[in-house]
Design a protein around this motif. Structure first.
Motif, PDB file in Angstrom:
ATOM      1  N   GLY A 151       0.794  -1.221   0.000  1.00  0.00           N
ATOM      2  CA  GLY A 151       0.000   0.000   0.000  1.00  0.00           C
ATOM      3  C   GLY A 151       0.825   1.270   0.000  1.00  0.00           C
ATOM      4  O   GLY A 151       0.280   2.356   0.193  1.00  0.00           O
ATOM      5  N   LEU A 152       2.129   1.142  -0.222  1.00  0.00           N
ATOM      6  CA  LEU A 152       2.978   2.325  -0.228  1.00  0.00           C
ATOM      7  C   LEU A 152       2.717   3.175  -1.456  1.00  0.00           C
ATOM      8  O   LEU A 152       2.460   2.656  -2.544  1.00  0.00           O
ATOM      9  CB  LEU A 152       4.456   1.910  -0.193  1.00  0.00           C
ATOM     10  CG  LEU A 152       4.915   1.177   1.078  1.00  0.00           C
ATOM     11  CD1 LEU A 152       6.370   0.774   0.940  1.00  0.00           C
ATOM     12  CD2 LEU A 152       4.724   2.047   2.313  1.00  0.00           C
ATOM     13  N   VAL A 153       2.784   4.453  -1.301  1.00  0.00           N
ATOM     14  CA  VAL A 153       2.584   5.406  -2.395  1.00  0.00           C
ATOM     15  C   VAL A 153       3.872   6.177  -2.600  1.00  0.00           C
ATOM     16  O   VAL A 153       4.399   6.792  -1.659  1.00  0.00           O
ATOM     17  CB  VAL A 153       1.426   6.379  -2.087  1.00  0.00           C
ATOM     18  CG1 VAL A 153       1.269   7.389  -3.209  1.00  0.00           C
ATOM     19  CG2 VAL A 153       0.131   5.607  -1.863  1.00  0.00           C
ATOM     20  N   ALA A 154       4.371   6.119  -3.840  1.00  0.00           N
ATOM     21  CA  ALA A 154       5.610   6.830  -4.142  1.00  0.00           C
ATOM     22  C   ALA A 154       5.304   8.291  -4.478  1.00  0.00           C
ATOM     23  O   ALA A 154       4.423   8.573  -5.284  1.00  0.00           O
ATOM     24  CB  ALA A 154       6.323   6.168  -5.318  1.00  0.00           C
ATOM     25  N   ILE A 155       6.009   9.189  -3.871  1.00  0.00           N
ATOM     26  CA  ILE A 155       5.858  10.615  -4.132  1.00  0.00           C
ATOM     27  C   ILE A 155       6.971  11.039  -5.070  1.00  0.00           C
ATOM     28  O   ILE A 155       8.152  10.934  -4.739  1.00  0.00           O
ATOM     29  CB  ILE A 155       5.903  11.421  -2.821  1.00  0.00           C
ATOM     30  CG1 ILE A 155       4.769  10.967  -1.887  1.00  0.00           C
ATOM     31  CG2 ILE A 155       5.800  12.908  -3.102  1.00  0.00           C
ATOM     32  CD1 ILE A 155       4.789  11.640  -0.555  1.00  0.00           C
ATOM     33  N   ILE A 156       6.580  11.469  -6.264  1.00  0.00           N
ATOM     34  CA  ILE A 156       7.550  11.838  -7.296  1.00  0.00           C
ATOM     35  C   ILE A 156       7.615  13.355  -7.393  1.00  0.00           C
ATOM     36  O   ILE A 156       6.568  14.009  -7.453  1.00  0.00           O
ATOM     37  CB  ILE A 156       7.155  11.229  -8.652  1.00  0.00           C
ATOM     38  CG1 ILE A 156       7.025   9.712  -8.523  1.00  0.00           C
ATOM     39  CG2 ILE A 156       8.166  11.578  -9.732  1.00  0.00           C
ATOM     40  CD1 ILE A 156       6.547   9.044  -9.781  1.00  0.00           C
ATOM     41  N   PRO A 157       8.769  13.936  -7.410  1.00  0.00           N
ATOM     42  CA  PRO A 157       8.878  15.399  -7.550  1.00  0.00           C
ATOM     43  C   PRO A 157       8.305  15.877  -8.873  1.00  0.00           C
ATOM     44  O   PRO A 157       8.282  15.142  -9.862  1.00  0.00           O
ATOM     45  CB  PRO A 157      10.396  15.649  -7.476  1.00  0.00           C
ATOM     46  CG  PRO A 157      10.953  14.434  -6.813  1.00  0.00           C
ATOM     47  CD  PRO A 157      10.067  13.291  -7.199  1.00  0.00           C
ATOM     48  N   MET A 158       7.843  17.108  -8.882  1.00  0.00           N
ATOM     49  CA  MET A 158       7.237  17.661 -10.087  1.00  0.00           C
ATOM     50  C   MET A 158       8.236  17.773 -11.231  1.00  0.00           C
ATOM     51  O   MET A 158       7.869  17.727 -12.400  1.00  0.00           O
ATOM     52  CB  MET A 158       6.644  19.035  -9.792  1.00  0.00           C
ATOM     53  CG  MET A 158       5.421  19.003  -8.890  1.00  0.00           C
ATOM     54  SD  MET A 158       4.049  18.135  -9.662  1.00  0.00           S
ATOM     55  CE  MET A 158       3.748  19.195 -11.062  1.00  0.00           C
ATOM     56  N   LYS A 159       9.514  17.904 -10.921  1.00  0.00           N
ATOM     57  CA  LYS A 159      10.534  18.035 -11.950  1.00  0.00           C
ATOM     58  C   LYS A 159      11.060  16.696 -12.438  1.00  0.00           C
ATOM     59  O   LYS A 159      12.015  16.670 -13.222  1.00  0.00           O
ATOM     60  CB  LYS A 159      11.688  18.892 -11.417  1.00  0.00           C
ATOM     61  CG  LYS A 159      11.299  20.330 -11.094  1.00  0.00           C
ATOM     62  CD  LYS A 159      12.500  21.128 -10.627  1.00  0.00           C
ATOM     63  CE  LYS A 159      12.120  22.572 -10.317  1.00  0.00           C
ATOM     64  NZ  LYS A 159      13.287  23.364  -9.869  1.00  0.00           N
ATOM     65  N   ASP A 160      10.490  15.615 -11.958  1.00  0.00           N
ATOM     66  CA  ASP A 160      10.951  14.295 -12.387  1.00  0.00           C
ATOM     67  C   ASP A 160      10.676  14.098 -13.883  1.00  0.00           C
ATOM     68  O   ASP A 160       9.634  14.492 -14.394  1.00  0.00           O
ATOM     69  CB  ASP A 160      10.235  13.207 -11.585  1.00  0.00           C
ATOM     70  CG  ASP A 160      10.952  11.860 -11.706  1.00  0.00           C
ATOM     71  OD1 ASP A 160      10.912  11.278 -12.806  1.00  0.00           O
ATOM     72  OD2 ASP A 160      11.540  11.415 -10.713  1.00  0.00           O
ATOM     73  N   GLU A 161      11.627  13.479 -14.575  1.00  0.00           N
ATOM     74  CA  GLU A 161      11.508  13.279 -16.012  1.00  0.00           C
ATOM     75  C   GLU A 161      10.336  12.368 -16.368  1.00  0.00           C
ATOM     76  O   GLU A 161       9.771  12.462 -17.461  1.00  0.00           O
ATOM     77  CB  GLU A 161      12.804  12.667 -16.566  1.00  0.00           C
ATOM     78  CG  GLU A 161      14.007  13.588 -16.498  1.00  0.00           C
ATOM     79  CD  GLU A 161      13.865  14.763 -17.448  1.00  0.00           C
ATOM     80  OE1 GLU A 161      13.157  14.612 -18.446  1.00  0.00           O
ATOM     81  OE2 GLU A 161      14.452  15.823 -17.176  1.00  0.00           O
ATOM     82  N   ARG A 162       9.985  11.483 -15.444  1.00  0.00           N
ATOM     83  CA  ARG A 162       8.901  10.545 -15.732  1.00  0.00           C
ATOM     84  C   ARG A 162       7.547  11.227 -15.838  1.00  0.00           C
ATOM     85  O   ARG A 162       6.607  10.677 -16.412  1.00  0.00           O
ATOM     86  CB  ARG A 162       8.850   9.461 -14.656  1.00  0.00           C
ATOM     87  CG  ARG A 162      10.038   8.525 -14.685  1.00  0.00           C
ATOM     88  CD  ARG A 162      10.048   7.615 -13.479  1.00  0.00           C
ATOM     89  NE  ARG A 162      10.307   8.360 -12.243  1.00  0.00           N
ATOM     90  CZ  ARG A 162      10.365   7.801 -11.037  1.00  0.00           C
ATOM     91  NH1 ARG A 162      10.148   6.502 -10.904  1.00  0.00           N
ATOM     92  NH2 ARG A 162      10.612   8.536  -9.985  1.00  0.00           N
ATOM     93  N   LEU A 163       7.436  12.431 -15.256  1.00  0.00           N
ATOM     94  CA  LEU A 163       6.170  13.162 -15.328  1.00  0.00           C
ATOM     95  C   LEU A 163       6.025  13.978 -16.598  1.00  0.00           C
ATOM     96  O   LEU A 163       4.939  14.463 -16.896  1.00  0.00           O
ATOM     97  CB  LEU A 163       6.036  14.088 -14.109  1.00  0.00           C
ATOM     98  CG  LEU A 163       5.948  13.390 -12.747  1.00  0.00           C
ATOM     99  CD1 LEU A 163       5.842  14.429 -11.656  1.00  0.00           C
ATOM    100  CD2 LEU A 163       4.769  12.439 -12.696  1.00  0.00           C
ATOM    101  N   LYS A 164       7.081  14.123 -17.347  1.00  0.00           N
ATOM    102  CA  LYS A 164       7.008  14.882 -18.583  1.00  0.00           C
ATOM    103  C   LYS A 164       6.401  14.018 -19.676  1.00  0.00           C
ATOM    104  O   LYS A 164       6.825  12.877 -19.868  1.00  0.00           O
ATOM    105  CB  LYS A 164       8.395  15.355 -18.996  1.00  0.00           C
ATOM    106  CG  LYS A 164       9.012  16.357 -18.019  1.00  0.00           C
ATOM    107  CD  LYS A 164      10.359  16.838 -18.502  1.00  0.00           C
ATOM    108  CE  LYS A 164      10.952  17.857 -17.523  1.00  0.00           C
ATOM    109  NZ  LYS A 164      12.275  18.340 -17.977  1.00  0.00           N
TER     110      LYS A 164
END
Length: 264
Positions: free
Chosen positions: A80-93
């Motif tokens: 049930g863990l949720v990973a918090i990804i920074p807004m500048k992470d390349e995966r979000l682009k």
């Protein structure tokens, strides 16, 4: 001489003190080493038991992936863990996301259009290519003014759909001089494959008498153009497809012969 002897004595005293200090220091170091060895030898069971206790304590937990190895979580909470990804992470682009969405939309519209095109219901068309009808059976009684004859009318049913249809029954009525003379039926089911045409017939038993008794004289004439009657035929056909039932109609005006060489 006395000065030199006193100097020698003081020098020997210094050397003796240095040896004593070295001996005491060595004893202290040796005791410390022995103590550590005894502690390691005698205390090893306690350490083993303590490590076993830690293993038993941590058996129901796993290391926390975001605590840099300093924390633990329960095993049942691991999924049930949720990973918090920074807004500048390349995966979000977005990488071709718009292209994939556009392709999905186009494919969906194309598939929907093809389904509508092939499954959209089209009418079943009835046609009659038999303009002239001759009697199969004929009986004329000029004295009593009675003409009784039977004709067979043929109809072609064209299925323009991309799925088969079934003709469940047809009904045809004959009108002459704005009067219904007779009605014929054919309840034989006829299956028509997609994009094809099939034929169905209906027999009509026509009786001329009463107001039409005068026609007996014309029907008894051997000249073809004399006993040629112009009649109206009304066709109603029921057909079914994909669980639905529809109806098609056809109105034709055809020439009917009411006489031949068998007249009485």
């Amino acid at each position: 001489m006395e000065g030199s002897n006193s100097a020698l004595e003081s020098e020997s005293l210094k050397h003796q003190r240095t040896r004593n200090d070295y001996g005491s220091t060595s004893a202290v170091l040796q005791g410390s080493v022995n103590g550590r060895a005894n502690f390691a030898t005698q205390g090893s069971p306690d350490l083993v038991s303590n490590s076993s206790g830690y293993e038993e304590f941590f058996r129901g937990s796993v290391p926390c992936p975001s605590c840099r190895g300093l924390g633990r979580i329960r095993k049942e909470d691991e999924r049930g863990l949720v990973a918090i990804i920074p807004m500048k992470d390349e995966r979000l682009k977005p990488r071709r996301t718009y292209l994939y969405v556009l392709i999905a939309v186009i494919v969906s519209i194309l598939v929907a259009g093809l389904i509508l095109f092939f499954m959209f219901p089209r009418s079943v068309v009835a046609l009659s290519k038999q303009p002239y009808l001759e009697p199969n059976y004929l009986h004329i009684n000029v004295t009593m003014g009675i003409v009784n004859f039977t004709v067979t009318n043929r109809y072609n049913f064209s299925n323009s759909n991309y799925f088969p249809v079934t003709i469940t029954g047809i009904q045809s009525s004959v009108m002459y001089d704005m009067k219904v003379l007779t009605t014929g039926k054919n309840n034989t089911q006829l299956r028509i494959p997609m994009r094809s045409t099939k034929e169905q017939t209906v027999n009509l038993d026509i009786l001329l008498q009463g107001d039409e008794a005068y026609l007996a004289t014309y029907c008894a004439d051997h000249r073809k153009w004399v006993h040629d009657l112009f009649m109206q035929f009304e066709l109603t056909a029921n057909y079914s497809y994909l669980g639905r039932t529809e109806q098609t109609t056809l109105t034709t005006y055809q020439h009917v012969s009411c006489g031949n060489s068998t007249s009485v």
